[in-house]
Motif scaffolding. Sequence first.
Motif, PDB file in Angstrom:
ATOM      1  N   HIS A  26       0.832  -1.199   0.000  1.00 22.07           N
ATOM      2  CA  HIS A  26       0.000   0.000   0.000  1.00 22.07           C
ATOM      3  C   HIS A  26       0.869   1.252   0.000  1.00 22.07           C
ATOM      4  O   HIS A  26       1.981   1.263   0.528  1.00 22.07           O
ATOM      5  CB  HIS A  26      -0.913   0.029   1.226  1.00 22.07           C
ATOM      6  N   PHE A  27       0.346   2.322  -0.595  1.00 20.45           N
ATOM      7  CA  PHE A  27       0.980   3.630  -0.545  1.00 20.45           C
ATOM      8  C   PHE A  27       0.414   4.335   0.686  1.00 20.45           C
ATOM      9  O   PHE A  27      -0.799   4.546   0.778  1.00 20.45           O
ATOM     10  CB  PHE A  27       0.674   4.434  -1.812  1.00 20.45           C
ATOM     11  N   VAL A  28       1.282   4.692   1.638  1.00 21.42           N
ATOM     12  CA  VAL A  28       0.828   5.252   2.911  1.00 21.42           C
ATOM     13  C   VAL A  28       1.314   6.685   3.072  1.00 21.42           C
ATOM     14  O   VAL A  28       2.491   6.984   2.881  1.00 21.42           O
ATOM     15  CB  VAL A  28       1.324   4.395   4.099  1.00 21.42           C
ATOM     16  N   THR A  29       0.393   7.564   3.444  1.00 20.72           N
ATOM     17  CA  THR A  29       0.685   8.950   3.796  1.00 20.72           C
ATOM     18  C   THR A  29       0.374   9.100   5.274  1.00 20.72           C
ATOM     19  O   THR A  29      -0.567   8.477   5.778  1.00 20.72           O
ATOM     20  CB  THR A  29      -0.188   9.917   2.963  1.00 20.72           C
ATOM     21  N   GLN A  30       1.149   9.933   5.967  1.00 18.27           N
ATOM     22  CA  GLN A  30       0.976  10.088   7.408  1.00 18.27           C
ATOM     23  C   GLN A  30       0.588  11.518   7.784  1.00 18.27           C
ATOM     24  O   GLN A  30       1.045  12.471   7.157  1.00 18.27           O
ATOM     25  CB  GLN A  30       2.268   9.721   8.138  1.00 18.27           C
ATOM     26  N   ALA A  31      -0.249  11.635   8.827  1.00 20.80           N
ATOM     27  CA  ALA A  31      -0.649  12.934   9.381  1.00 20.80           C
ATOM     28  C   ALA A  31      -0.598  12.837  10.900  1.00 20.80           C
ATOM     29  O   ALA A  31      -0.906  11.787  11.466  1.00 20.80           O
ATOM     30  CB  ALA A  31      -2.059  13.302   8.934  1.00 20.80           C
ATOM     31  N   GLU A  32      -0.236  13.960  11.558  1.00 23.77           N
ATOM     32  CA  GLU A  32      -0.088  13.932  13.011  1.00 23.77           C
ATOM     33  C   GLU A  32      -1.337  14.351  13.790  1.00 23.77           C
ATOM     34  O   GLU A  32      -1.391  14.211  14.996  1.00 23.77           O
ATOM     35  CB  GLU A  32       1.106  14.781  13.461  1.00 23.77           C
ATOM     36  N   ASP A  33      -2.358  14.859  13.107  1.00 25.88           N
ATOM     37  CA  ASP A  33      -3.623  15.184  13.775  1.00 25.88           C
ATOM     38  C   ASP A  33      -4.727  15.288  12.727  1.00 25.88           C
ATOM     39  O   ASP A  33      -4.458  15.275  11.528  1.00 25.88           O
ATOM     40  CB  ASP A  33      -3.519  16.470  14.610  1.00 25.88           C
ATOM     41  N   GLY A  34      -5.952  15.403  13.197  1.00 26.40           N
ATOM     42  CA  GLY A  34      -7.092  15.412  12.290  1.00 26.40           C
ATOM     43  C   GLY A  34      -7.119  16.581  11.334  1.00 26.40           C
ATOM     44  O   GLY A  34      -7.485  16.437  10.167  1.00 26.40           O
ATOM     45  N   ALA A  35      -6.718  17.754  11.803  1.00 23.58           N
ATOM     46  CA  ALA A  35      -6.717  18.925  10.931  1.00 23.58           C
ATOM     47  C   ALA A  35      -5.725  18.735   9.783  1.00 23.58           C
ATOM     48  O   ALA A  35      -6.035  19.036   8.627  1.00 23.58           O
ATOM     49  CB  ALA A  35      -6.380  20.180  11.738  1.00 23.58           C
TER      50      ALA A  35
END
Length: 128
Positions: A26-35
């Motif tokens: 899978h190609f995965v992108t990461q975010a540290e919070d909902g915004a």
Amino acid sequence: MSRILVCDDEQTMRAFVARALEMDGHFVTQAEDGAHALEIMAASEPGFDLLLTDIRMPVMDGIALALNAARDHPRTAILLMTGFADQRERASDLDAIIHDVVTKPFSLADIRQKAGEAIAAGRPVVAA
């Protein structure tokens, strides 16, 4: 394979989950919070197949993120994760928009399986 957005305020958890999902191609992108996750989703074309988010986070929690994502990105499957029983209870009213809630701690195999199931099932269809 699928495009997955992983959102968790703990960097080690994001990296753990991303590594597990990348093992399946899978190609995965990461975010540290909902915004931050919503910003990424708004700017991403063709979009994500799966949003995998922690429930308890600063700035915007996973419940608010799931509600916004369900409204603005109706084709994205949503899978929540939490290590807190009270947070799991908060998610119980979201059955119409989420696939499942995964309880932390989990193994690489567990999260890979749950993500695969959520992607295969797609987004729940709500009857009008």
